[in-house]
Enzyme design. Structure first.
Site, PDB file in Angstrom:
ATOM      1  N   CYS A 178      51.254  43.693  46.056  1.00  0.00           N
ATOM      2  CA  CYS A 178      52.233  42.605  45.319  1.00  0.00           C
ATOM      3  C   CYS A 178      51.411  41.327  44.693  1.00  0.00           C
ATOM      4  O   CYS A 178      50.504  41.435  44.238  1.00  0.00           O
ATOM      5  CB  CYS A 178      52.802  41.738  46.631  1.00  0.00           C
ATOM      6  N   ARG A 200      50.952  45.920  38.499  1.00  0.00           N
ATOM      7  CA  ARG A 200      50.388  45.519  39.857  1.00  0.00           C
ATOM      8  C   ARG A 200      51.036  46.762  40.014  1.00  0.00           C
ATOM      9  O   ARG A 200      50.800  47.503  41.876  1.00  0.00           O
ATOM     10  CB  ARG A 200      50.793  44.090  40.293  1.00  0.00           C
ATOM     11  N   TRP A 243      54.823  45.411  46.964  1.00  0.00           N
ATOM     12  CA  TRP A 243      54.801  47.276  46.702  1.00  0.00           C
ATOM     13  C   TRP A 243      54.361  47.669  48.324  1.00  0.00           C
ATOM     14  O   TRP A 243      53.766  46.921  49.046  1.00  0.00           O
ATOM     15  CB  TRP A 243      52.974  47.244  46.355  1.00  0.00           C
ATOM     16  N   ASN A 302      51.024  38.172  49.700  1.00  0.00           N
ATOM     17  CA  ASN A 302      50.283  39.469  49.280  1.00  0.00           C
ATOM     18  C   ASN A 302      48.918  39.965  50.170  1.00  0.00           C
ATOM     19  O   ASN A 302      48.179  38.947  50.740  1.00  0.00           O
ATOM     20  CB  ASN A 302      49.961  39.650  48.246  1.00  0.00           C
ATOM     21  N   GLY A 303      49.594  41.620  51.143  1.00  0.00           N
ATOM     22  CA  GLY A 303      48.062  41.138  51.738  1.00  0.00           C
ATOM     23  C   GLY A 303      49.498  42.001  53.154  1.00  0.00           C
ATOM     24  O   GLY A 303      50.089  42.664  53.186  1.00  0.00           O
ATOM     25  N   GLU A 327      37.652  63.295  37.879  1.00  0.00           N
ATOM     26  CA  GLU A 327      38.177  62.227  36.718  1.00  0.00           C
ATOM     27  C   GLU A 327      39.584  63.201  36.227  1.00  0.00           C
ATOM     28  O   GLU A 327      40.929  62.421  36.205  1.00  0.00           O
ATOM     29  CB  GLU A 327      37.642  61.459  36.206  1.00  0.00           C
ATOM     30  N   LYS A 366      44.106  62.209  37.019  1.00  0.00           N
ATOM     31  CA  LYS A 366      44.375  61.378  35.701  1.00  0.00           C
ATOM     32  C   LYS A 366      45.757  62.353  35.957  1.00  0.00           C
ATOM     33  O   LYS A 366      46.645  61.946  35.986  1.00  0.00           O
ATOM     34  CB  LYS A 366      44.121  61.726  34.425  1.00  0.00           C
ATOM     35  N   GLU A 393      47.609  61.532  39.489  1.00  0.00           N
ATOM     36  CA  GLU A 393      48.550  60.444  39.515  1.00  0.00           C
ATOM     37  C   GLU A 393      49.829  60.189  38.187  1.00  0.00           C
ATOM     38  O   GLU A 393      50.374  59.004  38.676  1.00  0.00           O
ATOM     39  CB  GLU A 393      47.281  58.876  39.751  1.00  0.00           C
ATOM     40  N   HIS A 436      32.907  79.766  47.047  1.00  0.00           N
ATOM     41  CA  HIS A 436      32.654  79.109  48.353  1.00  0.00           C
ATOM     42  C   HIS A 436      34.084  78.647  49.069  1.00  0.00           C
ATOM     43  O   HIS A 436      34.478  78.209  49.911  1.00  0.00           O
ATOM     44  CB  HIS A 436      31.283  77.763  49.043  1.00  0.00           C
ATOM     45  N   LYS A 451      48.093  48.645  39.969  1.00  0.00           N
ATOM     46  CA  LYS A 451      47.601  48.479  39.451  1.00  0.00           C
ATOM     47  C   LYS A 451      45.487  48.399  40.190  1.00  0.00           C
ATOM     48  O   LYS A 451      44.617  48.045  39.795  1.00  0.00           O
ATOM     49  CB  LYS A 451      46.577  47.327  38.135  1.00  0.00           C
TER      50      LYS A 451
HETATM   51  C1  AGP Z   1      42.710  54.370  38.555  1.00  0.00           C
HETATM   52  O1  AGP Z   1      43.111  55.797  37.007  1.00  0.00           O
HETATM   53  C2  AGP Z   1      43.498  54.801  39.756  1.00  0.00           C
HETATM   54  N1  AGP Z   1      43.981  54.791  39.181  1.00  0.00           N
HETATM   55  C3  AGP Z   1      42.217  53.953  41.100  1.00  0.00           C
HETATM   56  O2  AGP Z   1      41.850  54.897  41.625  1.00  0.00           O
HETATM   57  C4  AGP Z   1      41.240  52.981  40.689  1.00  0.00           C
HETATM   58  O3  AGP Z   1      39.939  53.685  39.713  1.00  0.00           O
HETATM   59  C5  AGP Z   1      41.003  52.526  42.409  1.00  0.00           C
HETATM   60  O4  AGP Z   1      41.873  51.904  42.287  1.00  0.00           O
HETATM   61  C6  AGP Z   1      39.988  51.163  41.516  1.00  0.00           C
HETATM   62  O5  AGP Z   1      40.731  50.191  41.305  1.00  0.00           O
HETATM   63  P1  AGP Z   1      39.387  49.259  40.375  1.00  0.00           P
HETATM   64  O6  AGP Z   1      39.259  49.850  39.404  1.00  0.00           O
HETATM   65  O7  AGP Z   1      40.097  48.412  39.402  1.00  0.00           O
HETATM   66  O8  AGP Z   1      38.338  48.441  42.110  1.00  0.00           O
END
Ligand code: AGP
Length: 605
Positions: free
Chosen positions: A2, A27, A74, A98-99, A478, A482, A485, A501, A600
């Protein structure tokens, strides 16, 4: 998660609240709202959906108050709908949060037992009703203070009061909260970015602290309600990359920025004339470091896993890595000669911040590698190594990942040289190679058309696999992250040597499989694994730094990255995977910059 904004002004605030909420859209959220005070009446407007919806409501029914709070939600408690959108108000109080209040059910039962009725399913409404009750016998500050004592969990709160029309109270525990200052206006916000268009003078609340602000002044209080002073920081102006310019999305802008952001990062740490790395103020004497533990989440964890291979290759330091949400619950044995390094783009990730707190409580030395130098994780670390990537808006991290890798590599080189694990000739050669990285990145990004062809293979597939060995394995992770997500397609990153395996059973005719195989000591082995996949009908998309694809016609697509130094390959091999995920998301009409369900900055557990 949030986003919160609050403004105390000498003029109507709703437009500035809306503009700040738009800054917080990155965010990730599913509803929005605001509340202002007009003639001692709380005037609440909310919508489920984008901030633009809220803007339309305000056009139809303007709010003219000079005090107000706003929120983008959120969902953590209660489905994303109008009733659960923030603010949550009674006729006396309005609250944005937020939290997560972990004991909200218990508190809600106690209030309901007193005959108090709830409208929403949120934990935040519990806070609103507790403050409303406390106000019957206390002033606003004490009402908030008494309420906070009953709460367990994390919060950043913004609160306004019907009968105290000139104040906003803010409070913070676990979720970040910033205070901004301007002439005849003061602000609270979830982060400095939300306040950037109104001020560059910022203070940050620490856990347990409260603030009370009017349009003319701000007071701060510690966890015992004792008045305290807070430092006023002047935010860096260089973070001006807050619009897309000629790009369609922030993500592609940030991918294209990488040659520059990596160059900036290198220039910040490397003295080209003296061919030396300017990292000095280690919190532990470098020769005494026994072990380095790298900790992060998501992409940041993948940068830690990549760096593990560099530290093992170049230094005599024992290296361990962990996912922050695992680390924080382990039965850990702390050692004062261990250096704990926390990697985080936002510097606000709850699990990473909690892991850092555990280290601080155990009196060990900590370092953070962050993109936001004013962030909680940075402010709570003994030592901060910024990545200098500039604001990263796209939820899917790209330039920050390369920034994290660059700083981790630079730190590894410096430690290897100081500890005499590498000689000066190697050190200087590695620095010289590092300086070639931005240009090599630029050449990769230019090769975008080939990636667009590869993307079509994925858009229609039901899943995919990404394979690599050694430092290409975290790049496979990674790349899969990508794609997941951004395009919501199932994708799995796996060590190539592990396919036999079990996962080989997944391979069927036409399944796209990305094989990441730079010319390193694993190359031949990875090719054998690739042949196993081809024999079962897998469609290979091959990423390498080979001068020529010395491979058979079963490769559906090949993407070649430049070769500078084996250790620098991860930074280059990740680029086609970033672009691939971007183009697949476009083909699938996904929301590239704000993927569903994601945020984010993950400031809740
Ligand atoms: C990155 O593509 C992701 N959206 C997510 O995994 C991110 O890396 C993770 O939430 C950690 O965020 P930070 O680097 O702000 O701690």
């Amino acid at each position: 998660m949030c986003g919160i904004i609050g403004i105390a002004s000498n003029k109507p605030v709703s437009i500035n609240i809306i503009n700040s909420l738009k800054k917080l859209e990155y965010r990730g959220y599913d509803s929005a709202g605001l509340a202002t005070l007009t003639d001692n009446t709380i005037n609440e407007k909310k919508c489920s959906g984008r901030v633009e919806e809220l803007e339309k409501i305000l056009f139809k029914t303007p709010s003219n108050g000079n005090i107000g709070i706003g929120h983008v939600r959120w969902a953590t408690h209660g489905i994303p709908n109008l009733v659960n959108a923030h603010p949550h108000s009674t006729d006396q109080v309005s609250v944005v949060h937020n939290g997560i209040i972990e004991n909200s059910d218990e508190l809600k039962k106690e209030l309901e037992a007193e005959g108090i009725l709830f409208k929403s399913q949120t934990d935040t409404e519990v806070v609103t009703l507790l403050i409303t009750e406390a106000l019957k016998k206390n002033n606003p500050l004490n009402s908030v203070f008494k309420t906070l004592k009953k709460l367990k969990g994390s919060f950043a709160l913004g609160i306004i009061f019907k009968n105290f029309s000139n104040i906003i109270i803010g409070a913070r525990r676990g979720s970040p909260l910033a205070v901004g200052y301007s002439k005849e206006e003061n602000y609270i916000g979830s982060d400095s970015y939300a306040l950037k268009s109104m001020t560059n003078k910022i203070s940050y609340l620490d856990d347990g602290e409260l603030c009370l602000l009017t349009k003319d002044e701000v007071s701060f209080y510690d966890a015992n309600l004792k008045k305290i002073n807070k430092k006023i920081l002047t935010m860096s102006e260089n973070d001006t990359s807050t619009d897309k310019g000629e790009f369609k999305h922030f993500m592609i802008k940030e991918i294209v920025e990488q040659p520059d952001t990596v160059r900036n990062c290198i220039d910040e740490y490397v003295d080209s004339l003296k061919k030396n790395i300017n990292i000095f103020n280690f919190p532990i004497e470098p020769q005494k470091i026994n072990k380095i533990i790298l900790i992060g989440c998501g992409t940041a964890y993948n940068s830690c896993l990549t760096a593990k291979y560099w530290f093992e290759e170049l230094t005599s330091i024992d290296i361990e890595i962990d996912i922050a949400s695992e680390f924080r619950y382990r039965k850990l044995k702390f050692d004062s000669n261990n250096l704990y390094i926390f990697v985080s783009q936002s510097g606000e990730t709850a699990d990473t911040a909690a892991a850092l707190d555990i280290c601080k409580k155990n009196n060990v030395k900590t370092c953070s590698i962050v993109n936001v130098i004013e962030s909680t994780i940075a402010r709570n670390s003994d030592w901060v190594l910024p990545i200098h990537a500039g604001i990263e808006i796209g939820v899917a991290s790209t330039k920050a990942f390369l920034g994290q890798l660059t700083v981790l590599y630079i730190l590894c080189l410096k430690l290897a040289f100081i500890r005499k694990d590498i000689d000066e000739k190697t050190y200087i050669k590695k620095i010289s190679n590092l300086k070639k990285l931005p240009e090599a990145i630029k050449r990769c990004i230019k090769n975008d058309s080939n990636v667009q062809l590869m993307a079509k293979e994925f858009a229609s597939a039901k899943g995919s696999m990404f394979l690599g060995r050694g430092s290409s394995f975290p790049i496979a992770l990674e790349g899969a992250l990508k794609l997941k997500e951004l395009s919501y397609l199932h994708a799995e990153g796996y060590p190539a040597g592990e396919m036999k395996h079990g996962p080989l059973a997944l391979i069927e005719e036409g399944l796209p499989v990305i094989v990441i195989a730079p010319k390193d000591k694993y190359f031949e082995k990875t090719i054998s694994n690739m042949q196993e996949v081809i024999a079962r009908g897998g469609k290979i998309l091959f990423i390498t730094d080979q001068k020529k694809e010395s491979l058979n016609e079963n490769i559906r697509f090949g993407f070649r990255v430049p070769h500078i130094d084996n250790l620098l390959s991860p930074m280059l091999l990740t680029l086609p995977l970033q672009m691939l995920a971007y183009h697949v998301a476009l083909l699938k009409n996904c929301d590239v910059d704000k993927p569903r369900n994601l945020a984010k900055s993950v400031t809740v557990e």
